[in-house]
Design a protein around this motif. Structure first.
Motif, PDB file in Angstrom:
ATOM      1  N   TRP A   1       5.910  10.441  16.194  1.00 42.96           N
ATOM      2  CA  TRP A   1       7.115  10.480  17.037  1.00 42.96           C
ATOM      3  C   TRP A   1       6.961   9.649  18.303  1.00 42.96           C
ATOM      4  CZ3 TRP A   1      11.994  11.700  16.145  1.00 42.96           C
ATOM      5  CH2 TRP A   1      12.280  12.438  14.995  1.00 42.96           C
ATOM      6  N   PRO A   2       5.992   9.950  19.176  1.00 44.57           N
ATOM      7  CA  PRO A   2       5.886   9.115  20.391  1.00 44.57           C
ATOM      8  C   PRO A   2       5.453   7.684  20.073  1.00 44.57           C
ATOM      9  CG  PRO A   2       4.107  10.721  20.324  1.00 44.57           C
ATOM     10  CD  PRO A   2       5.032  11.058  19.199  1.00 44.57           C
ATOM     11  N   SER A   3       4.625   7.530  19.056  1.00 50.31           N
ATOM     12  CA  SER A   3       4.143   6.200  18.698  1.00 50.31           C
ATOM     13  C   SER A   3       5.292   5.275  18.300  1.00 50.31           C
ATOM     14  CB  SER A   3       3.133   6.316  17.550  1.00 50.31           C
ATOM     15  OG  SER A   3       2.700   5.066  17.126  1.00 50.31           O
ATOM     16  N   LEU A   4       6.217   5.778  17.498  1.00 47.89           N
ATOM     17  CA  LEU A   4       7.323   4.947  17.028  1.00 47.89           C
ATOM     18  C   LEU A   4       8.478   4.891  18.022  1.00 47.89           C
ATOM     19  CD1 LEU A   4       7.334   5.925  13.251  1.00 47.89           C
ATOM     20  CD2 LEU A   4       6.445   3.836  14.300  1.00 47.89           C
ATOM     21  N   LEU A   5       8.776   6.012  18.677  1.00 46.56           N
ATOM     22  CA  LEU A   5       9.883   6.007  19.646  1.00 46.56           C
ATOM     23  C   LEU A   5       9.610   5.095  20.837  1.00 46.56           C
ATOM     24  CD1 LEU A   5      11.033   9.740  19.667  1.00 46.56           C
ATOM     25  CD2 LEU A   5      12.226   7.772  18.698  1.00 46.56           C
ATOM     26  N   LEU A   6       8.366   5.033  21.250  1.00 53.58           N
ATOM     27  CA  LEU A   6       8.001   4.176  22.386  1.00 53.58           C
ATOM     28  C   LEU A   6       7.601   2.775  21.931  1.00 53.58           C
ATOM     29  CD1 LEU A   6       5.928   6.804  24.404  1.00 53.58           C
ATOM     30  CD2 LEU A   6       8.313   6.104  24.786  1.00 53.58           C
ATOM     31  N   CYS A   7       7.642   2.529  20.637  1.00 56.03           N
ATOM     32  CA  CYS A   7       7.283   1.236  20.020  1.00 56.03           C
ATOM     33  C   CYS A   7       5.805   0.877  20.190  1.00 56.03           C
ATOM     34  CB  CYS A   7       8.158   0.106  20.547  1.00 56.03           C
ATOM     35  SG  CYS A   7       9.879   0.281  20.072  1.00 56.03           S
ATOM     36  N   VAL A   8       5.002   1.779  20.714  1.00 56.19           N
ATOM     37  CA  VAL A   8       3.578   1.519  20.891  1.00 56.19           C
ATOM     38  C   VAL A   8       2.902   1.349  19.540  1.00 56.19           C
ATOM     39  CG1 VAL A   8       1.413   2.472  21.793  1.00 56.19           C
ATOM     40  CG2 VAL A   8       3.535   2.787  23.069  1.00 56.19           C
ATOM     41  N   GLY A   9       3.276   2.189  18.573  1.00 62.00           N
ATOM     42  CA  GLY A   9       2.667   2.106  17.250  1.00 62.00           C
ATOM     43  C   GLY A   9       2.973   0.802  16.543  1.00 62.00           C
ATOM     44  N   LEU A  10       4.200   0.319  16.723  1.00 60.77           N
ATOM     45  CA  LEU A  10       4.577  -0.953  16.096  1.00 60.77           C
ATOM     46  C   LEU A  10       3.847  -2.117  16.748  1.00 60.77           C
ATOM     47  CD1 LEU A  10       8.413  -0.335  15.802  1.00 60.77           C
ATOM     48  CD2 LEU A  10       6.714  -0.162  13.996  1.00 60.77           C
ATOM     49  N   LEU A  11       3.755  -2.111  18.078  1.00 66.08           N
ATOM     50  CA  LEU A  11       3.042  -3.175  18.780  1.00 66.08           C
ATOM     51  C   LEU A  11       1.559  -3.144  18.451  1.00 66.08           C
ATOM     52  CD1 LEU A  11       4.841  -2.968  22.244  1.00 66.08           C
ATOM     53  CD2 LEU A  11       5.182  -4.673  20.434  1.00 66.08           C
ATOM     54  N   TRP A  12       1.017  -1.941  18.339  1.00 72.16           N
ATOM     55  CA  TRP A  12      -0.398  -1.785  17.983  1.00 72.16           C
ATOM     56  C   TRP A  12      -0.689  -2.439  16.632  1.00 72.16           C
ATOM     57  CZ3 TRP A  12      -4.763   0.083  20.283  1.00 72.16           C
ATOM     58  CH2 TRP A  12      -5.862   0.298  19.458  1.00 72.16           C
ATOM     59  N   ALA A  13       0.208  -2.245  15.676  1.00 63.36           N
ATOM     60  CA  ALA A  13       0.007  -2.791  14.332  1.00 63.36           C
ATOM     61  C   ALA A  13      -0.074  -4.310  14.339  1.00 63.36           C
ATOM     62  CB  ALA A  13       1.132  -2.329  13.402  1.00 63.36           C
ATOM     63  N   LEU A  14       0.554  -4.943  15.318  1.00 62.48           N
ATOM     64  CA  LEU A  14       0.504  -6.403  15.411  1.00 62.48           C
ATOM     65  C   LEU A  14      -0.882  -6.916  15.790  1.00 62.48           C
ATOM     66  CD1 LEU A  14       3.886  -7.089  17.227  1.00 62.48           C
ATOM     67  CD2 LEU A  14       3.361  -7.414  14.789  1.00 62.48           C
ATOM     68  N   VAL A  15      -1.645  -6.106  16.532  1.00 69.57           N
ATOM     69  CA  VAL A  15      -2.964  -6.540  16.988  1.00 69.57           C
ATOM     70  C   VAL A  15      -4.113  -5.820  16.277  1.00 69.57           C
ATOM     71  CG1 VAL A  15      -2.116  -7.249  19.247  1.00 69.57           C
ATOM     72  CG2 VAL A  15      -2.976  -4.930  18.939  1.00 69.57           C
ATOM     73  N   ASP A  16      -3.808  -4.791  15.519  1.00 68.93           N
ATOM     74  CA  ASP A  16      -4.845  -4.041  14.813  1.00 68.93           C
ATOM     75  C   ASP A  16      -5.462  -4.902  13.717  1.00 68.93           C
ATOM     76  OD1 ASP A  16      -5.891  -1.090  14.335  1.00 68.93           O
ATOM     77  OD2 ASP A  16      -5.520  -1.984  12.359  1.00 68.93           O
ATOM     78  N   ARG A  17      -6.781  -4.823  13.563  1.00 73.48           N
ATOM     79  CA  ARG A  17      -7.479  -5.665  12.582  1.00 73.48           C
ATOM     80  C   ARG A  17      -7.028  -5.393  11.151  1.00 73.48           C
ATOM     81  NH1 ARG A  17     -11.136  -1.724  14.067  1.00 73.48           N
ATOM     82  NH2 ARG A  17     -11.998  -0.536  12.331  1.00 73.48           N
ATOM     83  N   ASP A  18      -6.603  -4.157  10.858  1.00 71.44           N
ATOM     84  CA  ASP A  18      -6.146  -3.803   9.510  1.00 71.44           C
ATOM     85  C   ASP A  18      -4.630  -3.630   9.438  1.00 71.44           C
ATOM     86  OD1 ASP A  18      -8.792  -3.699   8.557  1.00 71.44           O
ATOM     87  OD2 ASP A  18      -9.012  -1.647   9.312  1.00 71.44           O
ATOM     88  N   ARG A  19      -3.939  -3.978  10.519  1.00 70.71           N
ATOM     89  CA  ARG A  19      -2.476  -3.852  10.611  1.00 70.71           C
ATOM     90  C   ARG A  19      -2.010  -2.398  10.437  1.00 70.71           C
ATOM     91  NH1 ARG A  19      -2.355  -8.018  13.269  1.00 70.71           N
ATOM     92  NH2 ARG A  19      -2.109 -10.044  12.305  1.00 70.71           N
ATOM     93  N   GLN A  20      -2.821  -1.457  10.899  1.00 72.09           N
ATOM     94  CA  GLN A  20      -2.470  -0.047  10.836  1.00 72.09           C
ATOM     95  C   GLN A  20      -1.735   0.352  12.114  1.00 72.09           C
ATOM     96  OE1 GLN A  20      -3.056   2.224   8.233  1.00 72.09           O
ATOM     97  NE2 GLN A  20      -3.542   0.342   7.148  1.00 72.09           N
TER      98      GLN A  20
END
Length: 132
Positions: free
Chosen positions: A90-109
């Motif tokens: 919920w907070p990860s997606l609502l704040l877009c942090v999770g989506l931005l994280w996936a852009l820089v994560d080595r496994d795109r998680q």
């Protein structure tokens, strides 16, 4: 595309759950009833996601796109981990942090997957990890 499909399905589930809530209450909730309504929707959506992840590791959109959620070690997701991932999403997606994280994560998680110890993989990859 799976997330778009998932959001349409989640909206539909929330819509019909809200309709049932309004039908029982007879009016739009306000005050404490509104908080109860929000918690009710959170629980209904949680029931859908957690149940889907626990039984087969995938929701209907994940099945369509041949995706599966597993633990980092390749094992199926347990109840506690599925609930934890749902709460973190919920907070990860609502704040877009999770989506931005996936852009820089080595496994795109997503960030909530990293924190919950889960990962989204292609169905074939999940089957291969479980076989080894």
């Amino acid at each position: 595309m799976s997330m778009l499909y998932e959001s349409i399905l989640a909206f539909s589930i929330a819509f019909f759950a809200a309709w049932a809530f309004y039908w029982i209450w007879g009016t739009r909730p306000s005050g404490n009833a509104r908080l109860g309504f929000q918690l009710y929707l959170f629980a209904v959506l949680g029931l859908y996601f957690v149940t889907s992840w626990r039984h087969g590791g995938r929701t209907l959109p994940m099945q369509t796109w041949k995706l599966r959620m597993i633990r980092e070690n390749g094992q199926p997701v347990g109840l506690g981990r599925a609930i934890w991932r749902y709460a973190l999403a919920w907070p990860s997606l609502l704040l877009c942090v999770g989506l931005l994280w996936a852009l820089v994560d080595r496994d795109r998680q997503f960030l909530h997957d990293r924190l919950a110890g889960t990962r989204i993989v292609l169905n074939d990859a999940a089957a291969n990890q479980l076989d080894t």
